[in-house]
Scaffold this motif. Structure first.
Motif, PDB file in Angstrom:
ATOM      1  N   ALA A  59       0.833  -1.202   0.000  1.00  0.00           N
ATOM      2  CA  ALA A  59       0.000   0.000   0.000  1.00  0.00           C
ATOM      3  C   ALA A  59       0.871   1.256   0.000  1.00  0.00           C
ATOM      4  CB  ALA A  59      -0.927  -0.002   1.209  1.00  0.00           C
ATOM      5  N   LYS A  60       1.954   1.238   0.768  1.00  0.00           N
ATOM      6  CA  LYS A  60       2.862   2.379   0.822  1.00  0.00           C
ATOM      7  C   LYS A  60       3.537   2.595  -0.530  1.00  0.00           C
ATOM      8  CE  LYS A  60       6.893   4.189   3.316  1.00  0.00           C
ATOM      9  NZ  LYS A  60       7.878   3.928   4.404  1.00  0.00           N
ATOM     10  N   ARG A  61       3.939   1.511  -1.172  1.00  0.00           N
ATOM     11  CA  ARG A  61       4.562   1.617  -2.499  1.00  0.00           C
ATOM     12  C   ARG A  61       3.568   2.212  -3.494  1.00  0.00           C
ATOM     13  NH1 ARG A  61       8.885  -1.147  -5.059  1.00  0.00           N
ATOM     14  NH2 ARG A  61       9.393   0.112  -6.882  1.00  0.00           N
ATOM     15  N   ALA A  62       2.314   1.795  -3.408  1.00  0.00           N
ATOM     16  CA  ALA A  62       1.287   2.328  -4.306  1.00  0.00           C
ATOM     17  C   ALA A  62       1.082   3.819  -4.078  1.00  0.00           C
ATOM     18  CB  ALA A  62      -0.024   1.571  -4.102  1.00  0.00           C
ATOM     19  N   ARG A  63       1.078   4.252  -2.819  1.00  0.00           N
ATOM     20  CA  ARG A  63       0.906   5.682  -2.528  1.00  0.00           C
ATOM     21  C   ARG A  63       2.049   6.502  -3.111  1.00  0.00           C
ATOM     22  NH1 ARG A  63      -0.871   3.615   2.534  1.00  0.00           N
ATOM     23  NH2 ARG A  63       1.175   3.983   3.463  1.00  0.00           N
ATOM     24  N   GLY A  64       3.254   5.982  -3.052  1.00  0.00           N
ATOM     25  CA  GLY A  64       4.391   6.690  -3.636  1.00  0.00           C
ATOM     26  C   GLY A  64       4.253   6.841  -5.142  1.00  0.00           C
ATOM     27  N   ILE A  65       3.780   5.785  -5.807  1.00  0.00           N
ATOM     28  CA  ILE A  65       3.574   5.852  -7.261  1.00  0.00           C
ATOM     29  C   ILE A  65       2.487   6.858  -7.605  1.00  0.00           C
ATOM     30  CG2 ILE A  65       2.801   4.536  -9.273  1.00  0.00           C
ATOM     31  CD1 ILE A  65       4.114   2.065  -7.993  1.00  0.00           C
ATOM     32  N   LEU A  66       1.414   6.882  -6.802  1.00  0.00           N
ATOM     33  CA  LEU A  66       0.320   7.819  -7.051  1.00  0.00           C
ATOM     34  C   LEU A  66       0.805   9.263  -6.959  1.00  0.00           C
ATOM     35  CD1 LEU A  66      -2.513   6.031  -5.053  1.00  0.00           C
ATOM     36  CD2 LEU A  66      -2.483   6.422  -7.516  1.00  0.00           C
ATOM     37  N   VAL A  67       1.611   9.558  -5.967  1.00  0.00           N
ATOM     38  CA  VAL A  67       2.131  10.922  -5.807  1.00  0.00           C
ATOM     39  C   VAL A  67       2.988  11.304  -7.012  1.00  0.00           C
ATOM     40  CG1 VAL A  67       3.699  12.363  -4.457  1.00  0.00           C
ATOM     41  CG2 VAL A  67       2.029  10.907  -3.291  1.00  0.00           C
ATOM     42  N   ARG A  68       3.797  10.372  -7.477  1.00  0.00           N
ATOM     43  CA  ARG A  68       4.734  10.657  -8.567  1.00  0.00           C
ATOM     44  C   ARG A  68       4.068  10.678  -9.937  1.00  0.00           C
ATOM     45  NH1 ARG A  68       7.959   7.043  -7.202  1.00  0.00           N
ATOM     46  NH2 ARG A  68       7.364   5.364  -8.623  1.00  0.00           N
ATOM     47  N   GLU A  69       3.136   9.752 -10.163  1.00  0.00           N
ATOM     48  CA  GLU A  69       2.606   9.546 -11.514  1.00  0.00           C
ATOM     49  C   GLU A  69       1.195  10.088 -11.735  1.00  0.00           C
ATOM     50  OE1 GLU A  69       4.378   8.524 -13.846  1.00  0.00           O
ATOM     51  OE2 GLU A  69       5.906   7.127 -13.148  1.00  0.00           O
ATOM     52  N   LEU A  70       0.393  10.180 -10.683  1.00  0.00           N
ATOM     53  CA  LEU A  70      -1.019  10.496 -10.866  1.00  0.00           C
ATOM     54  C   LEU A  70      -1.474  11.605  -9.919  1.00  0.00           C
ATOM     55  CD1 LEU A  70      -2.175   6.778 -11.096  1.00  0.00           C
ATOM     56  CD2 LEU A  70      -2.166   8.408 -12.990  1.00  0.00           C
ATOM     57  N   PRO A  71      -0.969  12.818 -10.111  1.00  0.00           N
ATOM     58  CA  PRO A  71      -1.412  13.930  -9.268  1.00  0.00           C
ATOM     59  C   PRO A  71      -2.888  14.230  -9.499  1.00  0.00           C
ATOM     60  CG  PRO A  71      -0.145  14.735 -11.135  1.00  0.00           C
ATOM     61  CD  PRO A  71      -0.020  13.242 -11.156  1.00  0.00           C
ATOM     62  N   ARG A  72      -3.508  14.828  -8.510  1.00  0.00           N
ATOM     63  CA  ARG A  72      -4.941  15.114  -8.600  1.00  0.00           C
ATOM     64  C   ARG A  72      -5.231  16.097  -9.728  1.00  0.00           C
ATOM     65  NH1 ARG A  72      -9.101  14.470  -5.175  1.00  0.00           N
ATOM     66  NH2 ARG A  72      -7.701  13.821  -3.490  1.00  0.00           N
ATOM     67  N   ASN A  73      -6.268  15.789 -10.527  1.00  0.00           N
ATOM     68  CA  ASN A  73      -6.709  16.703 -11.572  1.00  0.00           C
ATOM     69  C   ASN A  73      -7.324  17.961 -10.958  1.00  0.00           C
ATOM     70  OD1 ASN A  73      -5.952  15.311 -13.860  1.00  0.00           O
ATOM     71  ND2 ASN A  73      -7.878  14.197 -14.041  1.00  0.00           N
ATOM     72  N   ARG A  74      -7.166  19.080 -11.631  1.00  0.00           N
ATOM     73  CA  ARG A  74      -7.677  20.337 -11.092  1.00  0.00           C
ATOM     74  C   ARG A  74      -9.181  20.497 -11.254  1.00  0.00           C
ATOM     75  NH1 ARG A  74      -3.025  24.662 -13.159  1.00  0.00           N
ATOM     76  NH2 ARG A  74      -1.279  23.720 -11.985  1.00  0.00           N
ATOM     77  N   ASP A  75      -9.784  19.736 -12.167  1.00  0.00           N
ATOM     78  CA  ASP A  75     -11.225  19.914 -12.389  1.00  0.00           C
ATOM     79  C   ASP A  75     -12.074  19.258 -11.308  1.00  0.00           C
ATOM     80  OD1 ASP A  75     -10.995  17.230 -12.951  1.00  0.00           O
ATOM     81  OD2 ASP A  75     -11.362  17.434 -15.098  1.00  0.00           O
TER      82      ASP A  75
END
Length: 250
Positions: A59-75
């Motif tokens: 889960a921690k590894r997934a959170r790191g990937i999300l921060v790096r690769e999939l930032p929150r969309n502004r819309d």
């Protein structure tokens, strides 16, 4: 489509047709039983290795990937999920259409996984990607359809593809994650004989399933060979075009 058959010509062949139909159905049933048994043994492997500590690590590894690769969309929108199978167990053995993913996604993370751990990471990546506003194609494991095997996020040109069972990506991935090495070393040491046995038995069951599917395919080919000389394919084409014309009017 029954209108396309020459029933008078097929009637003398009815016993051959019935023999082929009963034969290939039996092969499919045997294949499904073998696949179900193999899936149960694979689940035992996963349960053996999946400790609370490992689940937290993934889960921690997934959170790191999300921060790096999939930032929150502004819309502020929430993404949508489509379910699509990318692989299957066929009469030629397990297959995966990695090329389909590569055509949509230029950056690929491969998850090396022989013990069924990929789902534990992918489920966090799926939830995070959707929450951050990305549409995701979620690909179930054909052996265990309620578990994930791959994720495609074409909007980011990003894919997470599980590699296991002798399958391999046709090109070098962007990054590799070796899930097989993430398990606790002590758990691996204690469970090595059990895991070795489980892998051997599940592989044998999968091989038997593939063999049964190959037999079913051969019988189905025999069935088609009986039918084909007595089918009016031009009429079948006319029916298809008529249905297409009807669809276009909606």
């Amino acid at each position: 489509m029954g209108e396309c058959y020459d029933k008078q010509a097929l009637w003398p062949l009815r016993q051959e047709i019935m023999n082929c139909m009963s034969g290939y159905k039996g092969c499919y049933q045997r294949a499904y039983r073998c696949l179900g048994a193999a899936a149960e043994i694979m689940e035992d492997q996963r349960a053996t290795l999946l400790t609370d500590a490992l689940a937290q690590k993934l889960a921690k590894r997934a959170r790191g990937i999300l921060v790096r690769e999939l930032p929150r969309n502004r819309d502020g929108r929430t993404g949508q999920v489509k379910l699509r199978f990318l692989g299957a167990v066929t009469h030629r053995g397990p297959m995966c259409l990695y090329g389909t993913a590569l055509a949509q996604c230029g950056r690929v993370y491969t998850l090396s996984d022989s013990c069924g751990l990929a789902h534990e990471m992918l489920v966090h990546l799926l939830a995070g990607a959707v929450a951050n506003g990305y549409d995701v194609t979620a690909c179930p494991d054909p052996m265990v359809p309620d578990r994930l095997a791959h994720l495609l996020i074409p909007q980011r040109g990003l894919a997470f593809l599980t590699v296991s069972g002798g399958l391999s990506l046709p090109e070098t991935p962007y990054r590799r994650i070796r899930l097989d090495t993430a398990a606790d070393s002590e758990v691996l040491r204690r469970s090595r004989p059990r895991l070795r046995f489980a892998k051997k038995v599940s592989a044998a069951l999968l091989e038997e399933a593939v063999d049964s599917l190959a037999q079913a395919k051969a019988m189905h080919d025999d069935l088609e060979a009986i039918y084909n000389p007595h089918v009016d394919f031009s009429l079948a084409g006319d029916i298809a075009r008529g249905i297409w014309d009807e669809i276009r009017t909606f």
